[in-house]
Design a protein around this motif. Structure first.
Motif, PDB file in Angstrom:
ATOM      1  N   ARG A 136      41.237  57.376  30.800  1.00  0.00           N
ATOM      2  CA  ARG A 136      41.263  56.333  29.643  1.00  0.00           C
ATOM      3  C   ARG A 136      39.552  55.720  29.770  1.00  0.00           C
ATOM      4  NH1 ARG A 136      45.866  53.861  27.975  1.00  0.00           N
ATOM      5  NH2 ARG A 136      47.210  55.287  29.261  1.00  0.00           N
ATOM      6  N   TYR A 137      38.920  56.602  29.461  1.00  0.00           N
ATOM      7  CA  TYR A 137      37.113  56.489  29.795  1.00  0.00           C
ATOM      8  C   TYR A 137      36.863  54.884  29.044  1.00  0.00           C
ATOM      9  CZ  TYR A 137      38.082  61.521  29.773  1.00  0.00           C
ATOM     10  OH  TYR A 137      38.018  62.374  30.674  1.00  0.00           O
ATOM     11  N   TYR A 138      37.765  54.790  27.909  1.00  0.00           N
ATOM     12  CA  TYR A 138      37.153  54.137  27.949  1.00  0.00           C
ATOM     13  C   TYR A 138      37.443  51.824  28.062  1.00  0.00           C
ATOM     14  CZ  TYR A 138      42.604  52.320  27.348  1.00  0.00           C
ATOM     15  OH  TYR A 138      43.859  52.449  27.353  1.00  0.00           O
ATOM     16  N   GLU A 139      38.672  52.382  29.753  1.00  0.00           N
ATOM     17  CA  GLU A 139      37.835  50.797  30.495  1.00  0.00           C
ATOM     18  C   GLU A 139      36.392  51.398  30.910  1.00  0.00           C
ATOM     19  OE1 GLU A 139      42.879  51.420  31.191  1.00  0.00           O
ATOM     20  OE2 GLU A 139      41.657  52.014  32.886  1.00  0.00           O
ATOM     21  N   GLY A 140      36.418  51.725  31.199  1.00  0.00           N
ATOM     22  CA  GLY A 140      34.969  51.863  31.788  1.00  0.00           C
ATOM     23  C   GLY A 140      33.800  51.588  30.747  1.00  0.00           C
ATOM     24  N   GLY A 284      43.516  55.881  33.988  1.00  0.00           N
ATOM     25  CA  GLY A 284      42.424  54.910  34.097  1.00  0.00           C
ATOM     26  C   GLY A 284      41.351  54.376  35.185  1.00  0.00           C
ATOM     27  N   VAL A 285      41.475  53.348  34.707  1.00  0.00           N
ATOM     28  CA  VAL A 285      40.929  52.529  36.388  1.00  0.00           C
ATOM     29  C   VAL A 285      41.570  52.216  37.253  1.00  0.00           C
ATOM     30  CG1 VAL A 285      40.142  50.562  37.525  1.00  0.00           C
ATOM     31  CG2 VAL A 285      39.151  51.535  35.082  1.00  0.00           C
ATOM     32  N   LYS A 286      43.493  51.766  37.022  1.00  0.00           N
ATOM     33  CA  LYS A 286      44.275  52.004  37.839  1.00  0.00           C
ATOM     34  C   LYS A 286      44.577  52.938  39.264  1.00  0.00           C
ATOM     35  CE  LYS A 286      49.171  50.908  38.040  1.00  0.00           C
ATOM     36  NZ  LYS A 286      50.159  50.445  37.416  1.00  0.00           N
ATOM     37  N   GLU A 287      44.623  53.928  38.229  1.00  0.00           N
ATOM     38  CA  GLU A 287      45.075  55.482  38.822  1.00  0.00           C
ATOM     39  C   GLU A 287      43.480  56.052  39.381  1.00  0.00           C
ATOM     40  OE1 GLU A 287      47.255  54.827  35.746  1.00  0.00           O
ATOM     41  OE2 GLU A 287      45.184  54.988  35.927  1.00  0.00           O
ATOM     42  N   GLY A 288      42.227  54.944  39.693  1.00  0.00           N
ATOM     43  CA  GLY A 288      41.224  56.365  39.839  1.00  0.00           C
ATOM     44  C   GLY A 288      39.941  56.928  39.661  1.00  0.00           C
ATOM     45  N   MET A 289      40.154  56.901  38.076  1.00  0.00           N
ATOM     46  CA  MET A 289      40.179  58.741  37.522  1.00  0.00           C
ATOM     47  C   MET A 289      38.674  57.842  36.432  1.00  0.00           C
ATOM     48  SD  MET A 289      42.970  60.347  35.572  1.00  0.00           S
ATOM     49  CE  MET A 289      42.658  61.558  35.657  1.00  0.00           C
ATOM     50  N   VAL A 290      38.903  56.366  36.396  1.00  0.00           N
ATOM     51  CA  VAL A 290      37.381  55.954  35.788  1.00  0.00           C
ATOM     52  C   VAL A 290      36.798  54.905  36.713  1.00  0.00           C
ATOM     53  CG1 VAL A 290      36.850  54.519  33.956  1.00  0.00           C
ATOM     54  CG2 VAL A 290      38.672  56.767  33.789  1.00  0.00           C
ATOM     55  N   ARG A 291      35.660  54.417  36.835  1.00  0.00           N
ATOM     56  CA  ARG A 291      35.480  53.417  37.797  1.00  0.00           C
ATOM     57  C   ARG A 291      33.762  52.959  37.013  1.00  0.00           C
ATOM     58  NH1 ARG A 291      31.767  54.186  41.713  1.00  0.00           N
ATOM     59  NH2 ARG A 291      31.338  55.907  41.971  1.00  0.00           N
ATOM     60  N   VAL A 292      33.401  51.696  36.913  1.00  0.00           N
ATOM     61  CA  VAL A 292      31.906  51.218  36.818  1.00  0.00           C
ATOM     62  C   VAL A 292      31.569  51.398  38.358  1.00  0.00           C
ATOM     63  CG1 VAL A 292      32.689  50.557  34.735  1.00  0.00           C
ATOM     64  CG2 VAL A 292      32.674  49.362  36.392  1.00  0.00           C
ATOM     65  N   GLY A 293      30.319  51.006  38.713  1.00  0.00           N
ATOM     66  CA  GLY A 293      28.920  51.262  39.458  1.00  0.00           C
ATOM     67  C   GLY A 293      27.889  51.649  40.032  1.00  0.00           C
ATOM     68  N   ASP A 294      27.783  51.735  40.828  1.00  0.00           N
ATOM     69  CA  ASP A 294      25.814  51.802  41.042  1.00  0.00           C
ATOM     70  C   ASP A 294      25.169  51.164  39.935  1.00  0.00           C
ATOM     71  OD1 ASP A 294      26.947  54.128  42.825  1.00  0.00           O
ATOM     72  OD2 ASP A 294      27.384  55.912  40.936  1.00  0.00           O
ATOM     73  N   PHE A 295      25.108  49.864  40.243  1.00  0.00           N
ATOM     74  CA  PHE A 295      24.363  49.343  39.384  1.00  0.00           C
ATOM     75  C   PHE A 295      22.948  49.151  39.959  1.00  0.00           C
ATOM     76  CE2 PHE A 295      28.395  46.501  39.708  1.00  0.00           C
ATOM     77  CZ  PHE A 295      29.342  46.544  38.558  1.00  0.00           C
ATOM     78  N   GLY A 296      21.681  48.947  38.329  1.00  0.00           N
ATOM     79  CA  GLY A 296      20.670  49.363  39.019  1.00  0.00           C
ATOM     80  C   GLY A 296      20.254  47.465  39.119  1.00  0.00           C
ATOM     81  N   SER A 297      19.387  47.315  40.518  1.00  0.00           N
ATOM     82  CA  SER A 297      18.604  46.640  41.234  1.00  0.00           C
ATOM     83  C   SER A 297      18.020  45.541  40.296  1.00  0.00           C
ATOM     84  CB  SER A 297      17.142  47.280  41.952  1.00  0.00           C
ATOM     85  OG  SER A 297      16.086  47.766  41.107  1.00  0.00           O
ATOM     86  N   ARG A 298      17.891  45.701  38.791  1.00  0.00           N
ATOM     87  CA  ARG A 298      17.656  45.070  37.984  1.00  0.00           C
ATOM     88  C   ARG A 298      19.150  43.888  37.682  1.00  0.00           C
ATOM     89  NH1 ARG A 298      15.431  46.645  32.165  1.00  0.00           N
ATOM     90  NH2 ARG A 298      14.677  48.085  33.557  1.00  0.00           N
TER      91      ARG A 298
END
Length: 365
Positions: A136-140, A284-298
């Protein structure tokens, strides 16, 4: 003395079989990649999944249980069928084909080789020896839209898109809804390429959008060209498939990351122990197949925390990108999600519209 030696050797062979005597040959597993293997992107993430599979099932000091191989930069269509068939003829008993356009070639080859297991990644048609899986890429995408909405100064985002298939439309719409959840005036401009991998055209599309006052950009293509263009122009960008700070350290505000290692390992293990069955997985996010992170410094800490909190809400089922408190309309003015309703999986999988806030139309067939 001689008899004692013979007896000792026989006992040793019973306790410790001669190498290869009882060892099962490793399960041969093939992967077909739609673009060249690079340091980031769609193919990179699937190759990371392949490596994770090997690491999980081939333990140090033990006979390897699996042996993997891959073929990269395989066009969708007849050439894919040839490559898949070649992998079967090379002895691969489990084959992963991670691209939507591989679905029909996979099914065709699978009919010829019923003793081989196939995994059509992003496909939707199954058979007795063909399973499908998608994320569920749309969640990310929704979560990255929240970040983009908080960071944009022009209230205008860009989106470089490959093909107008439901998966891409889900991403564009979820990104726009996420952005407008924190900035109701936000707009998203889309450029269609009708290709997954063409770095030069991807870069040109990004530059075109930047010239139209876009200050943050997302994309659904297979290279990192959009990220590189954002870095060069001093703009902001959402990385897709994988972390791309290596090429866009200042531009990247967040990454939507795909994780395939666990799924690939589970499916290979199922073949090894004889429990593999055809099926359809959409995690999706729940199953660990999609996640967001690795934020930029700004990106301010407050924005990071907001995005991660929304991610927890999605994992817990408290937030659904395609659920509406108020009616949601497409960019032609038609109601596509009634107030108080949410789209079913079937409706999401058949998505054929662009949400209000998206500038542009669907390409004509």
């Amino acid at each position: 003395m001689y008899k004692n030696l013979v007896a000792a050797f026989a006992a040793a062979c019973f306790l410790f079989p001669v190498f290869g005597q009882d060892a099962r040959p490793p399960l041969k597993i093939g992967f077909v990649y739609v673009a060249p293997l690079t340091d980031t992107g769609w193919v990179h993430q699937h190759d990371q999944g392949r490596k994770a599979l090997e690491a999980a099932l081939n333990l140090p000091g033990q006979t390897p249980r699996v042996q993997t191989t891959y073929v990269e930069n395989v066009p969708e269509g007849p050439d894919a069928e040839r490559v898949i068939r070649d992998l079967v003829q090379q002895g691969n008993k489990l084959i992963f084909t991670p691209s939507f356009g591989y679905m029909e070639p996979t099914l065709k080859v699978a009919q010829e080789f019923p003793d081989v297991r196939f995994e059509s990644i992003t496909g939707y048609k199954t058979a007795a020896n063909v399973a499908t899986a998608n994320a569920r890429y749309y969640e990310g995408r929704y979560l990255s839209g929240v970040a983009a909405g908080r960071m944009s100064k022009t209230h205008l985002a860009g989106y470089v898109a490959g093909f107008p298939i439901p998966e891409v439309l889900q991403g564009i719409n979820a990104f726009t809804l996420g952005m407008r959840s924190v900035d109701p005036s936000a707009q998203v401009k889309v450029i269609w390429l009708n290709t997954w991998f063409d770095p030069a055209r991807e870069r040109d599309a990004a530059v075109t959008l930047f010239n139209q006052y876009v200050d943050v950009i997302a994309f659904h293509t297979a290279s990192n060209a959009v990220m590189v263009a954002a870095q060069e122009r001093g703009k902001m960008a959402v990385a897709y498939h994988s972390d791309m700070r290596s090429v866009a350290p200042d531009a990247q505000i967040v990454a939507v990351i795909h994780e395939w290692g666990s799924y690939y390992t589970q499916r290979a293990q199922a073949v090894l122990d004889g429990s593999w069955k055809s099926g359809n997985v959409w995690g999706g996010v729940k199953e660990g197949m999609v996640r967001v992170g690795d934020f930029g410094s700004r990106v301010p800490l407050q924005v990071q925390q907001e995005v991660l909190a929304r991610q927890k809400d999605i994992a817990a089922g408290r937030l659904q990108p395609f659920a509406a408190r108020q009616a949601v309309r497409d960019n032609q003015g038609h109601v596509v999600i009634a107030a108080g309703k949410s789209l079913t999986d079937a409706q999401i999988l058949e998505m054929n519209w662009l949400v209000q806030g998206v500038q542009g139309n669907l390409p004509k067939p």
